[in-house]
Every structure is written in C-alpha cells, then in structure tokens.
Design a protein around this motif. Structure first.
Motif, short mmCIF file in Angstrom:
data_model
loop_
_atom_site.label_atom_id
_atom_site.label_comp_id
_atom_site.label_asym_id
_atom_site.label_seq_id
_atom_site.Cartn_x
_atom_site.Cartn_y
_atom_site.Cartn_z
N LEU A 28 0.62 -1.42 0.33
CA LEU A 28 0.12 0.39 -0.09
C LEU A 28 0.91 1.45 0.14
CD1 LEU A 28 -2.78 -1.14 2.47
CD2 LEU A 28 -3.30 -0.91 -0.38
N LEU A 29 1.74 1.50 0.65
CA LEU A 29 3.10 2.48 0.51
C LEU A 29 3.65 2.73 -0.41
CD1 LEU A 29 4.18 2.14 4.36
CD2 LEU A 29 3.04 4.12 3.35
N ILE A 30 4.04 1.81 -1.68
CA ILE A 30 4.20 1.84 -2.44
C ILE A 30 3.79 2.34 -3.44
CG2 ILE A 30 4.94 0.61 -4.66
CD1 ILE A 30 6.93 -1.72 -2.34
N ILE A 31 2.50 1.45 -3.59
CA ILE A 31 1.48 2.77 -4.30
C ILE A 31 0.91 4.09 -4.17
CG2 ILE A 31 -1.10 1.80 -5.32
CD1 ILE A 31 -0.35 -0.96 -5.27
N PHE A 32 1.37 4.17 -3.28
CA PHE A 32 0.70 5.23 -2.78
C PHE A 32 1.72 5.76 -3.22
CE2 PHE A 32 1.38 9.17 0.22
CZ PHE A 32 0.65 9.48 0.73
N PHE A 33 3.03 5.98 -2.80
CA PHE A 33 4.38 6.60 -2.93
C PHE A 33 4.21 6.96 -4.98
CE2 PHE A 33 5.88 5.79 1.55
CZ PHE A 33 5.42 7.42 1.45
N MET A 34 4.18 6.05 -5.48
CA MET A 34 4.13 6.06 -6.52
C MET A 34 3.43 6.77 -7.40
SD MET A 34 4.48 1.64 -7.64
CE MET A 34 4.55 2.23 -9.87
N VAL A 36 1.41 9.73 -6.03
CA VAL A 36 2.25 10.41 -5.73
C VAL A 36 3.09 11.19 -6.18
CG1 VAL A 36 2.66 12.29 -3.57
CG2 VAL A 36 1.18 10.53 -3.29
N GLY A 37 4.31 10.22 -6.83
CA GLY A 37 4.78 10.90 -7.59
C GLY A 37 4.00 11.33 -8.43
N GLU A 38 3.86 10.52 -9.82
CA GLU A 38 3.03 10.73 -10.56
C GLU A 38 2.09 12.04 -10.64
OE1 GLU A 38 3.33 9.94 -14.60
OE2 GLU A 38 4.18 9.01 -13.29
N LEU A 39 1.66 12.40 -9.59
CA LEU A 39 0.72 13.41 -9.35
C LEU A 39 1.46 14.35 -9.57
CD1 LEU A 39 -2.35 12.11 -8.14
CD2 LEU A 39 -2.13 12.20 -10.38
N SER A 40 2.38 14.71 -8.90
CA SER A 40 3.47 15.87 -8.08
C SER A 40 4.20 16.38 -9.65
CB SER A 40 4.78 15.49 -7.32
OG SER A 40 4.96 14.88 -7.31
N LYS A 41 4.30 15.21 -10.62
CA LYS A 41 5.22 15.78 -11.84
C LYS A 41 4.82 16.88 -12.52
CE LYS A 41 6.81 11.36 -13.34
NZ LYS A 41 7.41 10.18 -13.83
N PRO A 42 5.34 18.04 -12.94
CA PRO A 42 5.05 19.16 -13.51
C PRO A 42 4.13 18.69 -14.86
CG PRO A 42 7.35 18.95 -13.37
CD PRO A 42 6.65 18.15 -12.53
N LYS A 43 3.24 19.45 -15.34
CA LYS A 43 2.62 19.00 -16.06
C LYS A 43 2.79 20.34 -17.46
CE LYS A 43 0.45 15.28 -14.88
NZ LYS A 43 1.09 14.43 -14.17
N GLN A 44 2.76 19.91 -18.69
CA GLN A 44 3.06 21.04 -19.77
C GLN A 44 1.36 21.22 -20.07
OE1 GLN A 44 6.60 20.84 -21.17
NE2 GLN A 44 7.57 22.39 -20.67
N MET A 45 1.42 22.27 -21.25
CA MET A 45 0.03 23.05 -22.12
C MET A 45 0.77 23.10 -23.13
SD MET A 45 -2.45 24.56 -20.87
CE MET A 45 -4.54 23.51 -20.22
N LYS A 46 0.71 22.79 -24.55
CA LYS A 46 1.22 23.42 -25.72
C LYS A 46 0.72 24.30 -25.88
CE LYS A 46 1.04 22.54 -30.57
NZ LYS A 46 1.07 23.70 -30.98
N TYR A 47 0.99 25.53 -25.66
CA TYR A 47 0.92 26.88 -25.89
C TYR A 47 0.22 27.56 -27.69
CZ TYR A 47 -0.32 32.01 -26.86
OH TYR A 47 -0.15 33.48 -26.66
N ASP A 48 -1.08 27.29 -28.59
CA ASP A 48 -1.37 27.52 -29.63
C ASP A 48 -1.44 28.80 -29.92
OD1 ASP A 48 -1.71 26.59 -32.53
OD2 ASP A 48 -3.74 26.29 -31.80
N THR A 49 -0.42 29.39 -31.24
CA THR A 49 -0.13 30.94 -31.31
C THR A 49 -0.89 31.07 -32.84
OG1 THR A 49 2.10 30.76 -32.24
CG2 THR A 49 1.86 31.24 -30.20
N GLY A 50 -0.77 29.39 -33.15
CA GLY A 50 -1.60 29.79 -34.93
C GLY A 50 -1.15 29.96 -35.52
N GLN A 51 0.48 30.54 -35.39
CA GLN A 51 1.17 30.95 -36.01
C GLN A 51 1.90 29.32 -37.11
OE1 GLN A 51 3.10 33.63 -36.56
NE2 GLN A 51 2.26 34.10 -34.93
N ASP A 52 1.88 28.24 -36.93
CA ASP A 52 1.75 27.46 -37.69
C ASP A 52 0.76 26.88 -38.88
OD1 ASP A 52 0.20 26.81 -35.60
OD2 ASP A 52 1.11 24.55 -35.40
N ARG A 53 -0.58 27.52 -38.89
CA ARG A 53 -2.04 27.54 -39.48
C ARG A 53 -1.62 28.24 -40.43
NH1 ARG A 53 -5.06 28.21 -34.88
NH2 ARG A 53 -4.88 26.65 -34.39
#
Length: 175
Positions: A28-34, A36-53
């Motif tokens: 249970l502790l191993i699963i919990f820390f896995m 939490v570790g996955e959820l605490s990673k920073p997420k990136q979002m693609k910024y769409d400027t429309g320049q490539d269209r």
C-alpha cells in the motif's frame, strides 16, 4: 519419599512472526508513493499561437476577437451582445431578446458565419468563446436562460465573468 512438587515447564513460544500484514502495508505504501510521485510531476500544455497554420485554415486570430461573443445581462431582462472587443467591435453592441428568435438566432448566425473557416464542427465549438457578463442588477433566471442557450446551440466554451471594462460600463449606463 516426600512428594516433591514437580517443576512446571513453560511452553515454548512459537518464534515465527506472521508478516502478512506487514507485506500488505508495504505494498500500500509503495502504491501510494508511486501515485503521489506521478501526480506531482509538472504538466505542460501546448501554447497554440496559430502561427503554424495557413491563413485559409482558420479565421483571423487577433487575440481571439473574431471567435468571441460577449453577452451582457442587464436589469429588467435586458441582454446586450457584441462580437470582438468593445473598443473596436466586429459587430456593434445591440440589444437582443432572450429565446429562440433573439439570442439563439444571434448565436447560430455566428456559428454559421464561422463554419466556413472550419472543416471540423467540433473544433469550431471549442474555438468559439462566449463571455457572459451578468450585472449585479440582472436576475438569476436570465443567467440560467443563457446557460440553456449554450446547451441548445452546442457551445462548449463559455465563461461567466463578473468584471466590466470602462467601455462596457458606459454602454450599460447609456442603455
């Protein structure tokens, strides 16, 4: 001979320890820390400027002016709508009624005018943005009516914003 009391021998205790509960807690502790570790990673979002269209794929995107509609809910069932920014609107502010022949007609006309830029209608519904600005004097029923219109017309991107620009405040005061 006298009867001597016999020595009472103590039972030998079982020296084995049951580790079943400890293994369960460890997993249970191993699963919990896995997790939490996955959820605490920073997420990136693609910024769409429309320049490539290319210019024929989509409507002009000067800060989203062409794909935004602003609805101002006033007192006494008053509804003002405009397209673009209030300083230089694409469609001038006008008072419309609630319902099928009023705001729904305006929204569907705006959707139809943008369809020529999009091949995928679901992308159009994501890119079309409705800004709903209820005043302090507007009633709750009008806000519910506008949200119903969003559902009926299929618009999925809408925002309820309580702040007004100085130009919008002047517009409300003049009407």
């Amino acid at each position: 001979m006298k009867n001597l009391p016999q020595k009472v021998r103590s039972k030998k205790l079982n020296s084995r320890v049951d580790l079943t509960a400890m293994v369960s807690v460890s997993f249970l502790l191993i699963i919990f820390f896995m997790v939490v570790g996955e959820l605490s990673k920073p997420k990136q979002m693609k910024y769409d400027t429309g320049q490539d269209r290319s210019c024929c794929d989509c409507p002009p995107r000067q800060d989203g002016e062409n794909r935004s509609i602003t609805l101002i809910l006033g007192e006494n069932n008053k509804l003002i709508c405009y397209v673009g920014v209030i300083a230089s609107p694409i469609k001038k502010p006008k008072t419309v009624a609630y319902g099928k022949n009023g705001i729904r007609k305006e929204l569907t006309a705006r959707i139809e005018s943008l369809k020529s830029y999009y091949s995928d209608s679901s992308k159009l519904m994501r890119d079309l943005v409705v800004v709903i600005k209820p005043t302090k004097k507007s009633n709750y029923g009008n806000l519910v009516d506008i949200l119903d219109e969003m559902k009926i017309t299929g618009i999925t991107s809408y925002y309820i914003v309580p702040e007004f620009t100085p130009e919008e405040s002047k517009l409300l005061a003049s009407n």
